[in-house]
Motif scaffolding. Sequence first.
Motif, short mmCIF file in Angstrom:
data_model
loop_
_atom_site.label_atom_id
_atom_site.label_comp_id
_atom_site.label_asym_id
_atom_site.label_seq_id
_atom_site.Cartn_x
_atom_site.Cartn_y
_atom_site.Cartn_z
N HIS A 1 28.26 30.74 65.17
CA HIS A 1 29.24 32.00 65.23
C HIS A 1 29.49 32.68 64.14
N PRO B 1 30.85 35.80 61.85
CA PRO B 1 32.03 36.23 61.40
C PRO B 1 31.63 38.20 61.41
N ASP B 2 32.76 38.95 61.14
CA ASP B 2 32.33 40.24 61.19
C ASP B 2 31.82 40.97 59.81
N GLN B 3 31.93 40.03 58.99
CA GLN B 3 31.29 40.39 57.70
C GLN B 3 30.64 39.23 56.88
N THR C 1 28.01 44.14 57.67
CA THR C 1 29.06 44.27 58.61
C THR C 1 28.56 43.80 59.99
N GLU C 2 27.52 43.90 60.25
CA GLU C 2 27.13 43.48 61.63
C GLU C 2 25.92 42.18 61.37
N GLY D 1 24.25 38.57 61.84
CA GLY D 1 23.50 38.02 63.15
C GLY D 1 22.18 37.47 62.59
#
Length: 259
Positions: A133, A135-137, A168-169, A171
């Motif tokens: 998972h 995070p946002d950053q 910032t994105e 993945g």
Amino acid sequence: MQLNVIERLPAQPGGHPPVVFLHGLFGRARNMGFLQRQVSRTHRTLALDLRNHGDSPHGPMDYPTMVDDVVETLRAHEALPAIVIGHSMGGKLAMILALQYPELVAGLLIGDMAPARTGYGQAALGEAMLHVHFPDQLDRQQADQLLARTIPNRSVRDLMLQNVRLGTEPGWQIGLQDIVNAMPNIENWPYMPEGYVYDGPTLFLRGEHSPYISRDHEPVMRRLFPHFRLETVPDAGHWLHADNPRVFSDHMLAFIESI
């Protein structure tokens, strides 16, 4: 599908066949950079990001599809016939390419892979990676800490970190779901009808401490690649070109020089 290519040219072209590098599962073209630099002193070299890896497009994958990708890409770059060097999954792909299109392969070097079904935990690793998972950053240090929960092995984690999109994105940059879906195909060896033989020069290099090539594999290696040689790289496991780059490079350069 045309693949992303890192190309290096010799200072003075010598009329040699180009040399193509195919990386392993979860790798990318730049992993082969040290070897590519060695060879590019005398030969044109092309290292490919395979489908779902590096900067290449994503999509469903199996070996026939990946062979088509490699042939389409090398034809677009006017780089055939070529000496093909493949490690692990890239080695299996290189073998199938040579068996299906022997006229396109001037020589074949396989790093620690046999023409056989393999496994050794890669499917479980892929499934675990799907459940990370983000995070946002994310920066690299945070990514290392995040993956450590799933991938405690330092060397494996370093390999996987190159596949994380930071910022910032965050993945997975790679086509991870496509890879996981294809894992039964990746670990398998496709059925090759009688008559498929690569008659050209072939060198298998195995890591001294790796289980991927055993004596049990030698009869099928001899049937499919009748002119093969098998050499062992000492003090090396499956990632033999990283574990003992000098010995791997010596074998590789001597093999290329012989063609």
